[in-house]
Design an enzyme around this catalytic site. Structure first.
Site, PDB file in Angstrom:
ATOM      1  N   ASP A 142      -9.368  -3.814   3.983  1.00  0.00           N
ATOM      2  CA  ASP A 142      -9.130  -5.333   4.325  1.00  0.00           C
ATOM      3  C   ASP A 142     -10.219  -5.499   5.902  1.00  0.00           C
ATOM      4  OD1 ASP A 142      -8.299  -5.993   2.060  1.00  0.00           O
ATOM      5  OD2 ASP A 142      -6.617  -6.810   2.615  1.00  0.00           O
TER       6      ASP A 142
ATOM      7  N   ASP B 111      -8.979  -7.371   8.179  1.00  0.00           N
ATOM      8  CA  ASP B 111      -8.253  -7.779   9.006  1.00  0.00           C
ATOM      9  C   ASP B 111      -7.301  -6.866   9.578  1.00  0.00           C
ATOM     10  OD1 ASP B 111      -6.662  -7.865   6.779  1.00  0.00           O
ATOM     11  OD2 ASP B 111      -6.805 -10.186   6.668  1.00  0.00           O
TER      12      ASP B 111
ATOM     13  N   TRP C 175      -7.013 -14.839  -5.537  1.00  0.00           N
ATOM     14  CA  TRP C 175      -5.985 -13.828  -4.798  1.00  0.00           C
ATOM     15  C   TRP C 175      -5.058 -13.415  -5.757  1.00  0.00           C
ATOM     16  CZ3 TRP C 175      -1.180 -12.897  -3.760  1.00  0.00           C
ATOM     17  CH2 TRP C 175      -0.684 -12.137  -2.603  1.00  0.00           C
TER      18      TRP C 175
ATOM     19  N   GLU D  44      -4.806  -7.408  -8.016  1.00  0.00           N
ATOM     20  CA  GLU D  44      -6.185  -6.381  -8.186  1.00  0.00           C
ATOM     21  C   GLU D  44      -5.729  -5.042  -7.743  1.00  0.00           C
ATOM     22  OE1 GLU D  44      -6.118  -8.426  -5.689  1.00  0.00           O
ATOM     23  OE2 GLU D  44      -6.855  -7.027  -3.929  1.00  0.00           O
ATOM     24  N   ASP D  45      -4.988  -5.000  -6.590  1.00  0.00           N
ATOM     25  CA  ASP D  45      -4.277  -3.781  -5.972  1.00  0.00           C
ATOM     26  C   ASP D  45      -3.586  -3.360  -6.888  1.00  0.00           C
ATOM     27  OD1 ASP D  45      -2.863  -5.856  -5.242  1.00  0.00           O
ATOM     28  OD2 ASP D  45      -2.258  -5.616  -3.330  1.00  0.00           O
TER      29      ASP D  45
ATOM     30  N   MET E 151      -2.066  -6.700  11.161  1.00  0.00           N
ATOM     31  CA  MET E 151      -2.887  -7.738  10.625  1.00  0.00           C
ATOM     32  C   MET E 151      -3.096  -8.774  11.397  1.00  0.00           C
ATOM     33  SD  MET E 151      -3.150  -9.600   6.840  1.00  0.00           S
ATOM     34  CE  MET E 151      -2.341 -10.769   7.379  1.00  0.00           C
TER      35      MET E 151
ATOM     36  N   HIS F  38      -3.843 -15.101   9.685  1.00  0.00           N
ATOM     37  CA  HIS F  38      -4.875 -16.002   9.160  1.00  0.00           C
ATOM     38  C   HIS F  38      -4.103 -16.807   8.158  1.00  0.00           C
ATOM     39  CE1 HIS F  38      -5.305 -13.659   5.311  1.00  0.00           C
ATOM     40  NE2 HIS F  38      -5.072 -12.868   6.190  1.00  0.00           N
TER      41      HIS F  38
ATOM     42  N   ARG G 149      -4.769 -18.806   4.241  1.00  0.00           N
ATOM     43  CA  ARG G 149      -5.457 -18.684   3.117  1.00  0.00           C
ATOM     44  C   ARG G 149      -6.741 -19.048   3.025  1.00  0.00           C
ATOM     45  NH1 ARG G 149      -2.989 -16.410  -1.163  1.00  0.00           N
ATOM     46  NH2 ARG G 149      -0.945 -16.996  -0.532  1.00  0.00           N
TER      47      ARG G 149
END
Ligand code: UDH
Ligand code: MN
Length: 378
Positions: free
Chosen positions: A228, A230, A290, A293-294, A320, A323, A325
């Site tokens: 990612d 971030d 979102w 998927e992981d 991280m 942030h 969404r």
């Protein structure tokens, strides 16, 4: 080599002895010659003849000796030269030649990089300027975010794949911190930012598949770190390389209180070798928006009989960038339900069914930006 030197010592003594003999012979010759002149009148004929014969004989021997001595000196010099050659440390002929060409082959990098510093102080409090980032990170990069160690051959050819859209400030933090870390880790790496073109629903896993294919078009990477934008490691001992098993690198993220949120979590930053990635047919292409998927990636790994490895919770710490969404990446409530189908669909949905349209490839000094249309449903 020392025994060879010992062998040559008697030869040097012999040389000294011969030199002394030569000098004495000259002296004797001179003496006999003077005797001949001085006592010439007093000598009878026979004695004079004997003296001349002795004189001639000594002169002849001297001439032979001189000749021998000349060849001896010649041999001796070669002997000294060969002795010098023996003293040069043994190395392959090519390397001696290439040293003269100025391109001596580099040694392999050591298994543990020597320049690591351990825990790192990571700050996201202010927005960085790109020129600051370049100053901090740009040194010795080859363009497009490529780097190879200067003083050794890295054992790890790593493509770093970042799913991306509209996160420039996060990307600057990432580049600011990661380039120096990766250099210290002596990785032969390239940074690939995979930008989802357009405003359609975001698809993180599909972008990662695109990154795998596109990075391999550039270089024979054998390892892929999917990160990612971030997430920055808080310890440079968390090595950006592949292991015997797929690796979940972000095992202790600050947003989860530096713990795993659940046992099979496989999000944030992961590393897979080419073989490991191909064994699971890459990542799923059909998790839009979102979530989950992981978890699908983790399921693929275990379904193919592999385990996941992780750094310990100190080395695996990540920070991280805070942030909100993003729009067009809302939670998709359909996604978790797809996990029931992973076993059935994983061999047909993945790298072997990936379809996308490449829009543009841009080479920045610090990264390669791949702009791609992944045919988002809306
Ligand atoms: N990403 C983008 N752009 C987007 C969406 C996602 O670049 O518009 C990439 C980026 O690399 C990001 C990754 O996809 O780090 C994962 O997305 P995320 O950071 O949104 O996922 P995370 O689990 O966030 O961190 C969940 C939503 C946070 C809501 C917090 C409310 N308190
Ligand atoms: Mn995030």
């Amino acid at each position: 080599m020392p025994s060879d030197q010992e062998d040559r010592k008697p030869n040097n003594k012999l040389a000294d002895w011969r030199d002394s003999c030569l000098l004495s012979s000259f002296a004797l010759l001179l003496f006999l010659f003077r005797c001949l002149i001085y006592f010439r009148a007093k000598m009878n004929r026979l004695l004079r003849i004997i003296l001349i014969v002795v004189l001639l004989a000594v002169s002849f021997m001297l001439a032979v000796w001189l000749n021998n001595d000349h060849s001896y000196t010649h041999d001796h010099r070669f002997a000294e030269l060969s002795l010098m050659a023996d003293m040069i440390p043994e190395e392959p002929k090519e390397s001696i030649v290439s040293k003269f060409n100025g391109s001596s082959p580099l040694p392999p990098c050591p298994p543990t990089p020597p320049g690591l510093v351990g825990p790192l102080r990571i700050e996201f409090e202010w927005i960085r300027s790109m020129s600051d980032v370049r100053k901090a990170s740009g040194e010795n990069l080859q363009g497009g975010g490529r780097y190879k160690p200067l003083d050794c051959i890295s054992q790890h050819k790593v493509a770093i794949i970042i799913p991306y859209r509209n996160r420039k400030d996060h990307l600057k933090h990432w580049l600011y911190y990661l380039h120096p870390i990766l250099k210290r880790q002596q990785v032969d790496y390239g940074v690939y930012v995979i930008n989802q073109h357009g405003e359609g629903t975001f698809n993180r896993a599909k972008l990662l598949n695109v990154g795998y294919v596109e990075s391999l078009k550039e270089y024979a990477y054998d390892c892929f770190v999917f990160s990612d934008v971030d997430l920055v490691p808080m310890d440079d001992r968390n090595l950006y390389r592949c292991h015997g098993e797929p690796r979940h690198m972000a095992s202790a993220m600050d947003k989860f209180g530096f713990q795993m949120p659940y046992t099979n979590y496989f999000g944030g930053v992961v590393a897979l070798s080419r073989e490991q990635y191909m064994r699971i047919n890459g990542f799923p292409n059909n998790y839009w928006g979102w979530g989950a998927e992981d978890d699908d990636m983790h399921k693929r790994i275990t379904l193919k009989g592999m385990a996941v490895s992780r750094p310990d919770s100190r080395v695996g710490m990540y920070k991280m960038v805070r942030h909100l969404r993003d729009t067009h990446n809302e939670v998709n409530p359909q996604n978790p339900g797809q996990l029931h189908n992973t076993a059935r669909t994983m061999d047909t949905d993945g790298i072997n069914s990936l379809i996308y349209s490449l829009i543009k490839i841009e080479k920045d000094e610090l990264y390669t930006m791949i702009d791609v249309d992944i045919h988002a449903p809306n």
